[in-house]
Design an enzyme around this catalytic site. Structure first.
Site, PDB file in Angstrom:
ATOM      1  N   ASP A   1       0.869  -1.175   0.166  1.00 47.32           N
ATOM      2  CA  ASP A   1       0.039  -0.100   0.189  1.00 47.32           C
ATOM      3  C   ASP A   1       0.958   1.134  -0.016  1.00 47.32           C
ATOM      4  O   ASP A   1       2.011   1.138   0.582  1.00 47.32           O
ATOM      5  CB  ASP A   1      -1.077   0.049   1.394  1.00 47.32           C
ATOM      6  CG  ASP A   1      -0.413  -0.411   2.341  1.00 47.32           C
ATOM      7  OD1 ASP A   1       0.933  -0.573   2.751  1.00 47.32           O
ATOM      8  OD2 ASP A   1      -1.015  -0.764   3.449  1.00 47.32           O
TER       9      ASP A   1
ATOM     10  N   GLU B   1      -5.958   3.167   3.648  1.00 51.66           N
ATOM     11  CA  GLU B   1      -6.604   3.725   4.749  1.00 51.66           C
ATOM     12  C   GLU B   1      -7.936   4.249   4.772  1.00 51.66           C
ATOM     13  O   GLU B   1      -8.421   4.201   5.704  1.00 51.66           O
ATOM     14  CB  GLU B   1      -5.523   4.973   5.290  1.00 51.66           C
ATOM     15  CG  GLU B   1      -4.177   4.610   5.521  1.00 51.66           C
ATOM     16  CD  GLU B   1      -4.094   3.888   6.903  1.00 51.66           C
ATOM     17  OE1 GLU B   1      -5.050   3.766   7.713  1.00 51.66           O
ATOM     18  OE2 GLU B   1      -2.701   3.557   7.243  1.00 51.66           O
TER      19      GLU B   1
END
Length: 376
Positions: free
Chosen positions: A69, A127
């Site tokens: 990520d 997130e």
């Protein structure tokens, strides 16, 4: 050979919120193209701010995926590091380490053409927007969809050299809850002429605790937490509206759905009993439980334990959330913790990773991916 520490520090200085990772993507692409130049078996595609790097295998019987990520958090950094971010954003969840390790692995695994295909996914918006789900549902993988998917997350309380996972669920599934009670405002001296939304919201928060204690099997795990309440403007005005913001967490999707169902029923029941209306939003999206494939997890754990210098830890599940759970619900794979030896926890303004983890991770994980790509 790329300089892992320099790359990590450059990435650390430019954290960006999910789907806004334009500087990050540009920097990653610069390093990626530096790594893959003159290698005809490698292709690169972008999807919004995400990147996919595909290594076509000489035999190509299956595709092994590695996911990282790339987004940061809206946190003001207080580490006092010379390379600290200064834009009100921070890689407080360690995604700068994730990206740097992925680039090191790409360099290592692209030294020669692998037998099996390899896909390196640089995924945005872990997130906030479940970027893995967005990419999967948006067709970003095309013909490069992995047969197996692997990924890591840094863990501050583990030492450099520690790798921790299990053969079951590693992370919880999460669901965001936003609930507004709407009553009638009025003067504090005349409560009988008003309908106090704050009282209804407070009553609901106490009632919702019975979900875990009375609706969820004691042998299962669930959390219902409301961390934010907003109601009223001053001491002598009865609140017309009360807003609650919370989270549901569970280790199975079945329990998450049960908890969502009971929370909805309780909210409607409280609203009816107080003669109010409500606005309820439940947002789970791609934040499903991170369920490791037992067979692949055992293989990975045995490999790290027997073939590398890693200290392999069989660890209990954690109630933290991760959108890799969505991809693992579609593709078998494994996620694991990587120790970084930080005194401050994840999402802290003072979280600092020990950079010695970079060389260790690239070496140990590189051995595993080489095994999957060339010998398995």
């Amino acid at each position: 050979m790329i300089n892992l520490i320099e790359i990590r520090r450059q990435l650390h200085q430019i954290p960006e919120i999910g789907l806004e990772e334009h500087k990050t993507q540009k920097y990653l692409l610069t390093i990626i193209h530096q790594i893959i130049q003159n290698k005809s078996f490698i292709q690169v595609e972008t999807w919004q701010t995400g990147i996919l790097v595909y290594l076509k295998g000489s035999q190509g019987q299956k595709t092994i995926g590695w996911r990282t990520d790339i987004d940061g958090l809206p946190v003001e950094e207080l580490t006092n590091l010379p390379f600290a971010s200064k834009n009100g954003r921070m890689h407080a969840c360690g995604h700068d380490i994730h990206m740097t390790v992925a680039l090191g692995l790409l360099e290592k695994l692209s030294e020669s053409q692998p037998k099996n295909n390899l896909l390196f996914l640089f995924q945005p918006a872990e997130e906030n927007e479940a970027g893995g789900k967005l990419m999967y549902d948006g067709g970003a993988f095309k013909n490069w969809l992995p047969d197996e998917f692997y990924g890591l997350h840094v863990r501050p309380d583990l030492k450099v050299g520690d790798i921790a996972t299990n053969e079951q669920t590693l992370f919880a599934g999460t669901c965001e809850v936003e609930l507004t009670f709407v009553g009638t405002g009025g003067h504090a001296a005349f409560p009988h002429t008003a309908n106090d939304a704050l009282v209804a919201a407070a009553y609901f928060v106490t009632q919702v605790q019975t979900i875990v204690s009375r609706n969820v099997d004691p042998l299962d795990s669930a959390v219902v937490t409301f961390g934010k309440m907003e109601a009223g403007t001053t001491n002598n005005i009865i609140a017309e509206r009360a807003f609650l913001h919370g989270t549901i967490r569970s280790l199975t999707q079945e329990v998450n759905e049960l908890t969502q169902k009971r929370l909805t029923e309780l909210a409607k029941g409280v609203a009816q009993s107080f003669d109010m209306t409500i606005d309820l939003k439940l947002k789970q999206g791609g934040y499903l439980p991170v369920e490791n494939n037992p067979k692949l997890a055992k293989e990975l754990m045995d490999f790290f334990r027997n073939e590398t210098k890693a200290n392999l830890i069989d660890i209990a599940p954690a109630m933290t959330g991760e959108d890799f759970g969505y991809l693992l619900s579609k593709i078998p794979g494994v996620m694991f913790w990587l120790g970084i030896n930080s005194e401050a926890p994840l999402h802290s303004q003072k979280m600092q990773a020990d950079e010695e983890v970079l060389d260790f991770a690239v070496e140990a994980i590189g051995q595993f991916l080489d095994f999957k790509a060339n010998r398995n």
